[in-house]
Structure formats: C-alpha cells, structure tokens
Design a protein around this motif. Structure first.
Motif, short mmCIF file in Angstrom:
data_model
loop_
_atom_site.label_atom_id
_atom_site.label_comp_id
_atom_site.label_asym_id
_atom_site.label_seq_id
_atom_site.Cartn_x
_atom_site.Cartn_y
_atom_site.Cartn_z
N THR A 1 1.03 -1.11 0.21
CA THR A 1 -0.28 0.55 -0.01
C THR A 1 1.14 0.79 -0.25
O THR A 1 1.74 1.15 0.91
CB THR A 1 -0.84 0.08 0.63
OG1 THR A 1 -1.79 -1.44 1.37
CG2 THR A 1 -1.52 1.46 1.24
N THR A 2 0.35 2.36 -0.60
CA THR A 2 1.25 3.19 -0.63
C THR A 2 0.65 4.39 -0.50
O THR A 2 -0.95 4.64 -0.95
CB THR A 2 1.57 3.62 -2.39
OG1 THR A 2 2.73 2.49 -2.58
CG2 THR A 2 2.75 4.33 -3.08
N ARG B 1 6.09 10.20 7.45
CA ARG B 1 7.22 8.79 7.05
C ARG B 1 7.40 7.80 7.66
O ARG B 1 7.28 6.54 7.38
CB ARG B 1 7.63 9.48 6.02
CG ARG B 1 8.90 8.07 5.07
CD ARG B 1 9.41 9.35 4.62
NE ARG B 1 10.30 10.74 4.61
CZ ARG B 1 11.42 10.38 5.49
NH1 ARG B 1 12.02 9.51 5.56
NH2 ARG B 1 11.82 11.08 5.69
N THR C 1 5.90 4.03 8.23
CA THR C 1 7.04 3.03 6.97
C THR C 1 7.29 2.44 7.81
O THR C 1 7.56 0.99 7.69
CB THR C 1 8.30 3.70 7.07
OG1 THR C 1 8.01 4.81 5.82
CG2 THR C 1 9.77 2.98 5.80
N TYR D 1 4.20 0.28 5.09
CA TYR D 1 3.52 0.90 4.25
C TYR D 1 5.04 1.55 3.30
O TYR D 1 5.13 2.27 4.51
CB TYR D 1 2.74 2.18 4.53
CG TYR D 1 1.18 1.55 5.07
CD1 TYR D 1 0.23 0.98 4.41
CD2 TYR D 1 1.09 1.73 6.25
CE1 TYR D 1 -1.29 0.78 5.07
CE2 TYR D 1 -0.08 2.07 7.17
CZ TYR D 1 -1.50 1.38 6.09
OH TYR D 1 -2.36 0.82 7.25
N GLN D 2 4.10 2.22 1.60
CA GLN D 2 5.13 2.62 1.62
C GLN D 2 4.78 4.44 1.11
O GLN D 2 3.31 4.73 0.61
CB GLN D 2 5.33 2.39 0.03
CG GLN D 2 6.73 2.76 -1.20
CD GLN D 2 6.28 2.54 -2.66
OE1 GLN D 2 5.38 1.77 -2.83
NE2 GLN D 2 7.28 2.63 -3.34
N LEU E 1 5.40 7.98 0.28
CA LEU E 1 5.62 8.65 -1.32
C LEU E 1 5.46 10.52 -0.90
O LEU E 1 4.06 10.87 0.75
CB LEU E 1 4.91 9.17 -2.35
CG LEU E 1 5.42 7.28 -3.33
CD1 LEU E 1 4.59 7.72 -4.54
CD2 LEU E 1 6.64 7.05 -3.08
N GLU F 1 2.70 8.11 -10.26
CA GLU F 1 2.96 6.74 -9.44
C GLU F 1 1.45 6.74 -9.12
O GLU F 1 0.63 7.18 -9.31
CB GLU F 1 3.52 7.19 -8.17
CG GLU F 1 5.14 7.74 -8.33
CD GLU F 1 6.27 6.81 -8.45
OE1 GLU F 1 5.72 5.31 -8.16
OE2 GLU F 1 7.72 6.97 -8.91
N CYS G 1 -0.73 5.70 -6.64
CA CYS G 1 -1.10 5.56 -5.12
C CYS G 1 -2.46 5.27 -4.34
O CYS G 1 -3.37 5.83 -5.25
CB CYS G 1 -1.18 7.25 -4.45
SG CYS G 1 0.89 7.91 -4.82
#
Length: 225
Positions: free
Chosen positions: A2-3, A18, A22, A26-27, A29, A44, A46
């Motif tokens: 999941t981003t 972040r 993280t 989760y990723q 951005l 990207e 998301c």
C-alpha cells in the motif's frame, strides 16, 4: 504494498509521518504542495492521500477537489484549525476524513486503515445475491419476493456489508466503525436498532437469510439452505 502520499509544505511533518507509517509497513511518497502532489499522482499509483490544508500554490481544499476529479482514492485532510467552517469546506471539497494538528501518528494510522477497508469494500462487487434476494450498491436497491426497496442509507450499508460477508460474526464496535465511521459518538445500541429494523422488514418477506445474534459477541447474517 500500500502506497500513501503525504502532502505538506512542512518537511518536518512529512518526515514525522513517513517514519511512523514506514514502520507500519506502508510505502510513503512525499509532496511539498498541491502542484507537486499532482505530478506525483501522474507518475505513481497511490492508494490514499494525506493532505495538509494550508499550502502554497494550491491549498488542500483545491487539491482534494482535483484528486476527486481525477482519481478514485480516499483523502484525509490535515489542518491546524479546529473550526466547523473549515471542516465543512473540507467535506464539500470531497475529503473522506479530517485530522487536526497536532495529532498522534497512531491516530492517523488507524484512520488510514479504516478508510482503506472502506474503499476496498466499496470498490468490490457492487451486486450481492443470496437466494432470491439481490442488493445493488449502484442503485441502492434491494430486490426480494418480486418487490424492490430503497432502504435508509445506514440500513442499506449495514445489510450490504452483512450480505457481503455471510456467516462472518461482527462485533457492534466493528459494525459501527465500518458503517458509521470512527468519529461516531453515539451509543452502540444504534446497531441493535438497525438490526431490528432489518429483521422486521425482511423476515415477513423472505426466507433467503436471517440475521443471527451471537450472544456476547455481535451479529452474523446466515444464508438459509
């Protein structure tokens, strides 16, 4: 994986969020303003956006409107303001949730989880059928015994959720979070009232299913053989 897109002109806030997200797997951005966020979204994929309200070039309200116009992802607005007018403007822009700064990262994490579950549900199969009973999320209609119903919204959402997960037991708290949301401040007896109404509506009409009380736990919808 999941981003999550974090949009905030304060790099310390972005770093704070972040690091925590993280650690939760989760990723993440990052974007420093609304225009930057739209560039990231073009490049990207998301799954959810966490957006600050006060930003240069394009504020969070405007960005939320653009995300709503272009993408099918949930949005959480972050703001230092705690006024009802700001919340009203945010919801009119299309936000799904609203978190006031300063906030605990764990609270944001819980809200992200809840929204992702809700969007996963809503993006699933829009029509569910048990026996001769059909519930259609596109039209919000329920068809049974050659009759068509338009239920009150929360009754519909509750029935759709239970029919989508036959035989699965849900606690009252789980149903409140799923149907009414994490911010709901009412009594959990609300679930009992809505279950009672659904039973009263459908028990005289169909034997396709029944909503079972699991004592000490909650409720489950059972399909009748």
């Amino acid at each position: 994986m999941t981003t999550i897109l974090i949009v905030d002109d304060d790099q310390n806030v972005r770093k704070f969020v972040r690091i925590y997200l993280t650690e939760q797997g989760y990723q993440v951005l990052e974007a420093s303003d609304g225009m930057d966020a739209l560039r990231v979204l073009e490049q990207e994929r998301c799954d959810i956006a966490v957006v600050d309200v006060m930003m240069p070039y394009m504020d969070g309200f405007a960005l939320t409107k653009e995300i709503r116009r272009r993408y099918e992802i949930p949005v959480i607005l972050l703001t230092a303001k705690n006024q009802i007018e700001d919340k009203e403007q945010g919801y009119e822009a299309g936000t799904d949730d609203y978190v006031v700064k300063p906030f605990e990262p764990k609270e944001l994490y819980f809200r992200i989880q809840a929204l992702l579950r809700r969007y996963e549900k809503s993006s699933g199969e829009p029509v569910v059928k048990i026996g001769g009973t059909v519930i259609n999320k596109n039209s919000y209609e329920v068809q049974t015994a050659e009759r068509t119903f338009l239920l009150p919204l929360k009754e519909f959402e509750l029935l759709f959720w239970l029919m989508s997960h036959p035989s699965q037991v849900f606690t009252r708290d789980q149903l409140i979070e799923q149907i009414w949301g994490m911010d709901y401040e009412g009594d959990d007896r609300t679930v009992d009232v809505h279950i009672k109404r659904l039973r009263e509506r459908f028990a005289p009409l169909t034997n396709d299913f029944h909503i079972k009380t699991v004592r000490g736990v909650g409720y489950a919808l059972e399909a009748n053989a």
